[in-house]
Design a protein around this motif. Sequence first.
Motif, mmCIF file in Angstrom:
data_model
loop_
_atom_site.group_PDB
_atom_site.id
_atom_site.type_symbol
_atom_site.label_atom_id
_atom_site.label_comp_id
_atom_site.label_asym_id
_atom_site.label_seq_id
_atom_site.Cartn_x
_atom_site.Cartn_y
_atom_site.Cartn_z
ATOM 1 N N ILE A 169 6.144 5.157 -7.327
ATOM 2 C CA ILE A 169 5.778 4.261 -6.226
ATOM 3 C C ILE A 169 5.751 2.810 -6.695
ATOM 4 C CG2 ILE A 169 3.734 3.532 -4.910
ATOM 5 C CD1 ILE A 169 5.396 5.563 -3.421
ATOM 6 N N VAL A 170 5.222 2.571 -7.881
ATOM 7 C CA VAL A 170 5.209 1.212 -8.424
ATOM 8 C C VAL A 170 6.639 0.706 -8.581
ATOM 9 C CG1 VAL A 170 4.640 -0.186 -10.435
ATOM 10 C CG2 VAL A 170 2.957 1.434 -9.533
ATOM 11 N N ALA A 171 7.527 1.571 -9.079
ATOM 12 C CA ALA A 171 8.927 1.178 -9.238
ATOM 13 C C ALA A 171 9.564 0.868 -7.881
ATOM 14 C CB ALA A 171 9.700 2.282 -9.953
ATOM 15 N N ALA A 172 9.249 1.685 -6.876
ATOM 16 C CA ALA A 172 9.790 1.444 -5.533
ATOM 17 C C ALA A 172 9.288 0.118 -4.973
ATOM 18 C CB ALA A 172 9.402 2.598 -4.613
ATOM 19 N N TYR A 173 8.013 -0.175 -5.188
ATOM 20 C CA TYR A 173 7.438 -1.440 -4.742
ATOM 21 C C TYR A 173 8.138 -2.618 -5.416
ATOM 22 C CZ TYR A 173 4.006 -5.235 -4.487
ATOM 23 O OH TYR A 173 3.392 -6.445 -4.316
ATOM 24 N N HIS A 185 0.866 -1.182 0.000
ATOM 25 C CA HIS A 185 0.000 0.000 0.000
ATOM 26 C C HIS A 185 0.897 1.225 0.000
ATOM 27 C CE1 HIS A 185 -3.722 -2.161 0.815
ATOM 28 N NE2 HIS A 185 -3.173 -2.757 1.874
ATOM 29 N N ALA A 186 0.418 2.307 -0.598
ATOM 30 C CA ALA A 186 1.138 3.587 -0.535
ATOM 31 C C ALA A 186 0.173 4.732 -0.802
ATOM 32 C CB ALA A 186 2.282 3.617 -1.559
ATOM 33 N N PHE A 223 -2.472 1.699 -4.424
ATOM 34 C CA PHE A 223 -1.663 2.912 -4.384
ATOM 35 C C PHE A 223 -2.532 4.096 -4.809
ATOM 36 C CE2 PHE A 223 1.593 -0.243 -6.187
ATOM 37 C CZ PHE A 223 1.877 -0.767 -4.934
ATOM 38 N N ALA A 224 -2.375 5.235 -4.142
ATOM 39 C CA ALA A 224 -3.081 6.456 -4.541
ATOM 40 C C ALA A 224 -2.147 7.638 -4.297
ATOM 41 C CB ALA A 224 -4.378 6.639 -3.762
ATOM 42 N N MET A 225 -1.697 8.244 -5.394
ATOM 43 C CA MET A 225 -0.733 9.328 -5.304
ATOM 44 C C MET A 225 -1.297 10.575 -5.979
ATOM 45 S SD MET A 225 1.438 7.600 -3.611
ATOM 46 C CE MET A 225 2.784 8.772 -3.476
ATOM 47 N N ALA A 226 -0.552 11.681 -5.865
ATOM 48 C CA ALA A 226 -1.068 12.952 -6.362
ATOM 49 C C ALA A 226 -1.042 13.042 -7.881
ATOM 50 C CB ALA A 226 -0.267 14.109 -5.754
ATOM 51 N N THR A 227 -0.063 12.394 -8.540
ATOM 52 C CA THR A 227 0.087 12.498 -9.988
ATOM 53 C C THR A 227 0.418 11.136 -10.582
ATOM 54 O OG1 THR A 227 2.482 12.931 -9.930
ATOM 55 C CG2 THR A 227 0.995 14.847 -9.716
ATOM 56 N N GLU A 228 0.289 11.047 -11.897
ATOM 57 C CA GLU A 228 0.670 9.823 -12.615
ATOM 58 C C GLU A 228 2.150 9.518 -12.393
ATOM 59 O OE1 GLU A 228 -0.963 7.642 -14.341
ATOM 60 O OE2 GLU A 228 -2.864 8.527 -14.987
ATOM 61 N N LYS A 229 2.995 10.563 -12.429
ATOM 62 C CA LYS A 229 4.429 10.363 -12.227
ATOM 63 C C LYS A 229 4.710 9.782 -10.852
ATOM 64 C CE LYS A 229 8.884 12.772 -12.355
ATOM 65 N NZ LYS A 229 9.567 14.072 -12.574
ATOM 66 N N ASP A 230 4.002 10.281 -9.839
ATOM 67 C CA ASP A 230 4.181 9.745 -8.488
ATOM 68 C C ASP A 230 3.782 8.270 -8.419
ATOM 69 O OD1 ASP A 230 5.119 12.126 -7.418
ATOM 70 O OD2 ASP A 230 3.130 12.820 -6.846
ATOM 71 N N PHE A 280 -6.379 12.905 -7.104
ATOM 72 C CA PHE A 280 -5.406 11.841 -6.891
ATOM 73 C C PHE A 280 -5.516 10.845 -8.039
ATOM 74 C CE2 PHE A 280 -9.315 10.491 -4.866
ATOM 75 C CZ PHE A 280 -9.442 9.153 -5.219
ATOM 76 N N VAL A 281 -4.482 10.042 -8.158
ATOM 77 C CA VAL A 281 -4.446 8.987 -9.175
ATOM 78 C C VAL A 281 -4.311 7.664 -8.442
ATOM 79 C CG1 VAL A 281 -3.229 8.044 -11.177
ATOM 80 C CG2 VAL A 281 -3.367 10.534 -10.854
#
Length: 293
Positions: free
Chosen positions: A280-284, A68-69, A269-276, A263-264
């Motif tokens: 986050i997916v890459a970090a996971y 989750h993030a 995962f739910a982040m502020a932008t597509e880039k975020d 949010f996206v």
Amino acid sequence: MNAKVSIASPVPHQPTVISDPVDPGQLRIGSGFEALTFRHEDFDGLMDPLIMVDHFTMAAPTFGPHGHAGISAVSVLFEDSEGVFNNRDSLGNDIDLMPGDLYWLKAGRGGMHDEKPAPGGRTHGLQMFVNLPAANKYDDPRTLHVKAAQIPTVESERYRVRVVLGESNGVRGASSPALPLTILDAQLRAGGTYSHSVAAGNSAWVHSVSGDSELVIDDQRVSLQQGQAISLRSGGDEVQLKLHSQVGAKIVVVEAAPLRETFVQKGPFAMATEKDVEQIVAAYERGDFGSID
């Protein structure tokens, strides 16, 4: 010389906005998991800061370890659950939740989570994704476990209300490790009525877990059939929300201040932008969320 005095125009009263009753989606995974599902898009933004809620029953391991993030993942167990519901996370927690307990994982920048009933167990409850403000989406993860015995109640002959989080009628429960949130688990007996004040500007999500009910929101009446949910947002004044049932009902109320942020979302995962989200997916995938085992 006379000074010029400016008199501000009165701020117009903002009405309370109420969604239509929403029928849930249906979700079944294998033979051990089924849920009634609600998503933020079902309520035209009135569900904010909730992103989704699953009213679920789980009788067998279903999801396995997952990440989750950008959100808080919140489990509210109902008291009719049976047996142990084991929750583990990458912060080192290994907690056997019991019927009536609450577990809150503020995932922030990323955390791993696993949940499953013990053999022979049957867990009945709510799983909620609560959005985090953009400014807090990269916070360190935190958790909260509230045991059923620690949850205060408001009771009369016609109702019993567990104040799982937050406050209602002067009774205060635990505080969340993220956004201030009130969660009420209300059992109305036949003919029972319970009133809760929704703060000015706050949103409230109301779900009829069992039984049909009638909601009185100030002077507006809304019929809520078993399984349905509504959302409302109060205007410039506090709103009186009355829960009533002629036949008896179990109703959950979740109240919070809306974030009013875009949010996206990609799954958990739910982040502020597509880039975020991409980051986050890459970090996971790199394993940056840690591990459970």
